[in-house]
Design a protein around this motif. Structure first.
Motif, mmCIF file in Angstrom:
data_model
loop_
_atom_site.group_PDB
_atom_site.id
_atom_site.type_symbol
_atom_site.label_atom_id
_atom_site.label_comp_id
_atom_site.label_asym_id
_atom_site.label_seq_id
_atom_site.Cartn_x
_atom_site.Cartn_y
_atom_site.Cartn_z
ATOM 1 N N MET B 1 0.839 -1.197 0.000
ATOM 2 C CA MET B 1 0.000 0.000 0.000
ATOM 3 C C MET B 1 0.878 1.252 0.000
ATOM 4 O O MET B 1 1.885 1.313 0.689
ATOM 5 N N GLU B 2 0.468 2.223 -0.757
ATOM 6 C CA GLU B 2 1.274 3.440 -0.831
ATOM 7 C C GLU B 2 1.111 4.294 0.412
ATOM 8 O O GLU B 2 0.088 4.255 1.076
ATOM 9 N N LEU B 3 2.129 5.107 0.660
ATOM 10 C CA LEU B 3 2.116 5.961 1.839
ATOM 11 C C LEU B 3 0.905 6.899 1.819
ATOM 12 O O LEU B 3 0.255 7.127 2.840
ATOM 13 N N MET B 4 0.590 7.405 0.633
ATOM 14 C CA MET B 4 -0.530 8.336 0.501
ATOM 15 C C MET B 4 -1.835 7.688 0.946
ATOM 16 O O MET B 4 -2.629 8.287 1.667
ATOM 17 N N GLU B 5 -2.040 6.452 0.541
ATOM 18 C CA GLU B 5 -3.287 5.776 0.894
ATOM 19 C C GLU B 5 -3.346 5.486 2.396
ATOM 20 O O GLU B 5 -4.375 5.675 3.046
ATOM 21 N N LYS B 6 -2.213 5.042 2.930
ATOM 22 C CA LYS B 6 -2.156 4.788 4.374
ATOM 23 C C LYS B 6 -2.485 6.050 5.156
ATOM 24 O O LYS B 6 -3.278 6.029 6.098
ATOM 25 N N LEU B 7 -1.851 7.143 4.754
ATOM 26 C CA LEU B 7 -2.078 8.394 5.478
ATOM 27 C C LEU B 7 -3.550 8.784 5.417
ATOM 28 O O LEU B 7 -4.138 9.220 6.408
ATOM 29 N N THR B 8 -4.155 8.589 4.260
ATOM 30 C CA THR B 8 -5.565 8.951 4.105
ATOM 31 C C THR B 8 -6.436 8.132 5.053
ATOM 32 O O THR B 8 -7.269 8.680 5.775
ATOM 33 N N ILE B 9 -6.225 6.830 5.063
ATOM 34 C CA ILE B 9 -7.037 5.956 5.915
ATOM 35 C C ILE B 9 -6.811 6.260 7.394
ATOM 36 O O ILE B 9 -7.750 6.396 8.178
ATOM 37 N N LEU B 10 -5.553 6.435 7.758
ATOM 38 C CA LEU B 10 -5.244 6.534 9.183
ATOM 39 C C LEU B 10 -5.422 7.943 9.748
ATOM 40 O O LEU B 10 -5.510 8.125 10.961
ATOM 41 N N ALA B 11 -5.485 8.946 8.878
ATOM 42 C CA ALA B 11 -5.853 10.285 9.347
ATOM 43 C C ALA B 11 -7.369 10.374 9.439
ATOM 44 O O ALA B 11 -7.920 10.952 10.369
ATOM 45 N N ASP B 12 -8.040 9.782 8.464
ATOM 46 C CA ASP B 12 -9.500 9.781 8.456
ATOM 47 C C ASP B 12 -10.051 9.123 9.717
ATOM 48 O O ASP B 12 -11.038 9.568 10.290
ATOM 49 N N SER B 13 -9.381 8.073 10.158
ATOM 50 C CA SER B 13 -9.846 7.363 11.362
ATOM 51 C C SER B 13 -9.521 8.117 12.637
ATOM 52 O O SER B 13 -10.135 7.893 13.665
ATOM 53 N N ALA B 14 -8.533 8.997 12.575
ATOM 54 C CA ALA B 14 -8.097 9.675 13.799
ATOM 55 C C ALA B 14 -8.832 10.985 14.016
ATOM 56 O O ALA B 14 -8.767 11.570 15.090
ATOM 57 N N LYS B 15 -9.559 11.437 12.976
ATOM 58 C CA LYS B 15 -10.063 12.810 13.032
ATOM 59 C C LYS B 15 -11.126 13.041 14.094
ATOM 60 O O LYS B 15 -11.373 14.172 14.483
ATOM 61 N N TYR B 16 -11.764 11.977 14.592
ATOM 62 C CA TYR B 16 -12.820 12.190 15.577
ATOM 63 C C TYR B 16 -12.277 12.473 16.968
ATOM 64 O O TYR B 16 -13.021 12.797 17.885
ATOM 65 N N ASP B 17 -10.990 12.341 17.143
ATOM 66 C CA ASP B 17 -10.409 12.698 18.425
ATOM 67 C C ASP B 17 -10.271 14.215 18.479
ATOM 68 O O ASP B 17 -9.669 14.809 17.600
ATOM 69 N N ALA B 18 -10.878 14.824 19.491
ATOM 70 C CA ALA B 18 -10.956 16.284 19.504
ATOM 71 C C ALA B 18 -9.661 16.950 19.940
ATOM 72 O O ALA B 18 -9.398 18.085 19.596
ATOM 73 N N SER B 19 -8.862 16.244 20.684
ATOM 74 C CA SER B 19 -7.685 16.871 21.270
ATOM 75 C C SER B 19 -6.710 17.347 20.211
ATOM 76 O O SER B 19 -6.363 16.612 19.298
ATOM 77 N N CYS B 20 -6.290 18.607 20.328
ATOM 78 C CA CYS B 20 -5.268 19.074 19.389
ATOM 79 C C CYS B 20 -4.235 19.900 20.107
ATOM 80 O O CYS B 20 -3.332 20.429 19.519
ATOM 81 N N SER B 21 -4.381 20.068 21.426
ATOM 82 C CA SER B 21 -3.535 21.058 22.076
ATOM 83 C C SER B 21 -2.085 20.608 22.109
ATOM 84 O O SER B 21 -1.772 19.419 22.157
#
Lengths: 250, 402
Positions: B1-21
């Motif tokens: 799997m390409e890095l781009m696809e991995k990043l897309t899947i694994l950022a998409d799954s992480a986005k519901y975590d509200a913490s950004c501080s």
């Protein structure tokens, strides 16, 4: 009534302080204080005074006013406010009367203004610590452009000197045509005209990381919560031109 | 799997975590690349207006659990990806050098076992900290159920380590996340609290609760927060309005996430942490839910109108903090300034105190902003609601101009 004059200085911070110091010592109230490059009205009567012993003046002023005041007025000086010099003069004059209490005496207009402007500069500096975007050039030098409202390139360079201490980097203020160059030891702020920037070809990998970042940016937003107003509030459009992930939305 | 696809899947799954501080850290490792900023730095803002300061990704979205609300639950047919530690390090460092981010936020689905997953996280952070000498901010999610020795190692590499409680009550957790036990989460919190130091999780811990996935009241949620602040010295509790990503008969069928409710929870959370409010002053079992029309501080003030109006020049700091519209900065400025002179309404304006809400609840030098006969809860409540709606209408008009 005593005649008031507009006093001139060469546009730099220390000479301005030297001038204000002299005015305060001699109880002179200026009509205005301006850099000698400014445009003047026909009826302005201007005076250019030579101030000597700048270093000694500065040391003495730091002693009298303290570091906090120094920072406040320096930040104010970095703004583009039309009357910033005059405001600094009055701020220091008030300081001589009230001492450190002026920091709570925001009912005095000049104090209020100086503190407000100073905070504005400090906040813009903070924002750009985040919004600045470097790209990597062929020779691994990092290069960034920006066009801030205030002249914050020096403050910002201090931040990146600590953060990216092991990199060569260049920051350019396209509005003022000045650049800051860091050589892994110190940064130097010079006029963009006097410095020949080598061709700014991007490194081979640069495009790939930009694409990854764009994808990340598009993915991380939750579409059920879309809120462009809120985004603009935090990230004003005036900065978008140089922010990789939003510049195409302009 | 390409890095781009991995990043897309694994950022998409992480986005519901509200913490950004990214604030509050003095730095774990003095690396050669990067540092932390005590006040935290936002690098960008996403299309939803949320700050982006960290590269927020999952190590993997493979998961052995089957939590009903989660996109990555075992029974969902979604594409799975797994980063290698080297890949995470590479993206983090290259994003960091370009000043895209302040650091890394690394969470993970649970692959094979909690300990196995923890080891992956540790390996990644060790690579970043020890091989690449990365000194930027790292927020890592500890995996509930992992052994203590691993918690010890992981926390020593991160600025912040936390675990999400997800649902405010045990009942909700049993219903929607049958494989999770809140005990396992609180065990992590207890461990972090007991071991926190300059070298171990210096920026402290936070947690997150989903709002609106189960039928808990606002009181249940806020009370749980209050307990966690008290017991575990949490820095933050994040509230995340439930967004339906799965179809399940156990989940509520809503289309729009309860954003206003989330907003009220944050306001109440601030009242507890910075304004010396006790949770019972804001909500209680008899009045378990927020008024969506009025913010909790104004609501409290209206219920306790007999304590108002407050004289700005004489009331105490704690009383100042309880005036709607007056925040910590304003209260401090007022305290400092009134030692020097008697404050009038116009002085407050110059000091940057916003009077929109405050003016109804204060007197300056014994003067009310209008006739005192209007000092009734009916008048104030109407005006507060009206002002909010007017601003809203104005904003909408401004928007439609474009």
């Amino acid at each position: 009534m005593k005649k008031r004059y507009t006093y001139l200085y060469n546009g730099e911070f220390l000479p301005l302080l030297g001038l204000i110091d002299m005015l305060l010592k001699n109880h002179i109230v200026p009509q205005n204080i301006k850099p000698d490059t400014a445009d003047f009205d026909l009826f302005d009567e201007t005076v250019l005074l030579e101030v000597k012993n700048l270093d000694a003046t500065m040391q003495q002023m730091i002693k009298v006013f303290g570091k906090q005041v120094f920072t406040t007025i320096y930040y104010c000086f970095l703004s583009e406010h039309e009357y910033k010099e005059l405001l600094i003069y009055y701020f220091l004059a008030h300081y001589l009367t009230y001492g450190h209490d002026i920091y709570v005496m925001r009912n005095l207009t000049s104090v209020h203004e100086v503190l407000k402007i100073s905070q504005y500069v400090s906040r813009e500096n903070h924002k750009l610590k985040g919004f600045l975007r470097f790209k990597e050039l062929e020779n691994h030098v990092l290069y960034a452009e920006m066009a801030p409202v205030n002249n914050i390139i020096g403050l910002l360079s201090k931040h990146f000197k600590r953060r990216l201490s092991q990199e060569f980097w260049i920051i350019k203020d396209t509005k003022r045509q000045i650049i800051s160059v860091y050589d892994k030891k110190n940064f130097y702020i010079v006029n963009a005209d006097s410095f020949d920037l080598f061709p700014l070809n991007e490194s081979l990998e640069e495009r790939d990381y930009q694409k990854l970042w764009l994808r990340f940016y598009q993915t991380i937003g939750i579409k059920e919560r879309a809120n462009s107003r809120c985004r603009r509030n935090f990230m004003p459009k005036k900065y978008w031109q140089y922010i990789l992930e939003v510049k195409d939305e302009l | 799997m390409e890095l781009m696809e991995k990043l897309t899947i694994l950022a998409d799954s992480a986005k519901y975590d509200a913490s950004c501080s990214s604030s509050g850290s003095t730095g774990v490792g003095k690396g050669t690349i990067g540092n932390t900023s005590f006040s935290g730095i936002c690098h960008s803002f996403a299309s939803d207006g949320r700050c982006i300061s960290l590269l927020k990704i999952l190590m993997t979205n493979c998961c052995i659990y089957d939590c009903k609300y989660c996109l990555n639950r075992r029974s969902n047919d979604v594409k799975r990806a797994l980063f290698t530690p080297e890949e995470v390090a590479e993206i983090t460092l290259n994003f960091y050098r370009r000043n895209y981010i302040e650091g890394l936020f690394l969470s993970s689905g649970i692959i094979k076992s909690p300990d196995y997953t923890m080891n992956l996280l540790i390996e990644t952070l060790e690579l970043l900290r020890h091989k690449y000498h990365f000194g930027g901010y790292i927020h890592v999610k500890a995996i509930p159920g992992a052994s203590e020795s691993l918690l010890k190692r992981l926390g020593g590499l991160a600025d912040r380590m936390s675990a999400n409680i997800e649902l405010p009550t045990e009942g909700g957790l049993k219903l929607l996340a049958p494989n999770k036990e809140s005990q396992n989460v609180t065990k992590i919190m207890q461990y972090v609290k007991d071991n926190r130091s300059r070298k171990y999780v210096p920026a402290g811990q936070s947690t997150q609760m989903i709002v609106g996935a189960t039928n808990e009241s606002d009181w249940d949620i806020l009370n749980r927060s209050a307990n966690m602040y008290d017991n575990y010295k949490l820095k933050r509790v994040f509230y995340s309005a439930y967004i339906p990503v799965n179809q399940d008969k156990l989940l509520p069928s809503i289309k729009v996430p309860p954003l206003k409710r989330e907003n009220r929870l944050y306001q109440a959370d601030w009242l507890m942490r910075y304004y010396h409010f006790n949770v019972r002053e804001i909500l209680n079992p008899d009045r378990p839910n927020f008024n969506l029309l009025i913010d909790p501080k104004a609501e409290w003030a209206l219920r306790n109108l007999h304590e108002f109006p407050k004289e700005i020049n004489t009331c105490s700091y704690r009383e100042l903090l309880r005036i709607p519209g007056i925040g910590v900065t304003s209260a401090k400025r007022i305290m400092a300034a009134r030692k020097k002179f008697t404050l009038q309404m116009s002085d407050l304006k110059k000091m940057g105190v916003v009077l929109k809400r405050a003016k109804y609840f204060i007197t300056c030098d014994h003067k009310y902003f209008t006739d005192m006969m209007h000092f009734t809860s009916h008048f104030i409540e109407q005006n507060l609601i009206l002002e909010d709606t007017v601003t809203f209408e104005e904003k909408r008009e401004q928007l439609s101009l474009f």
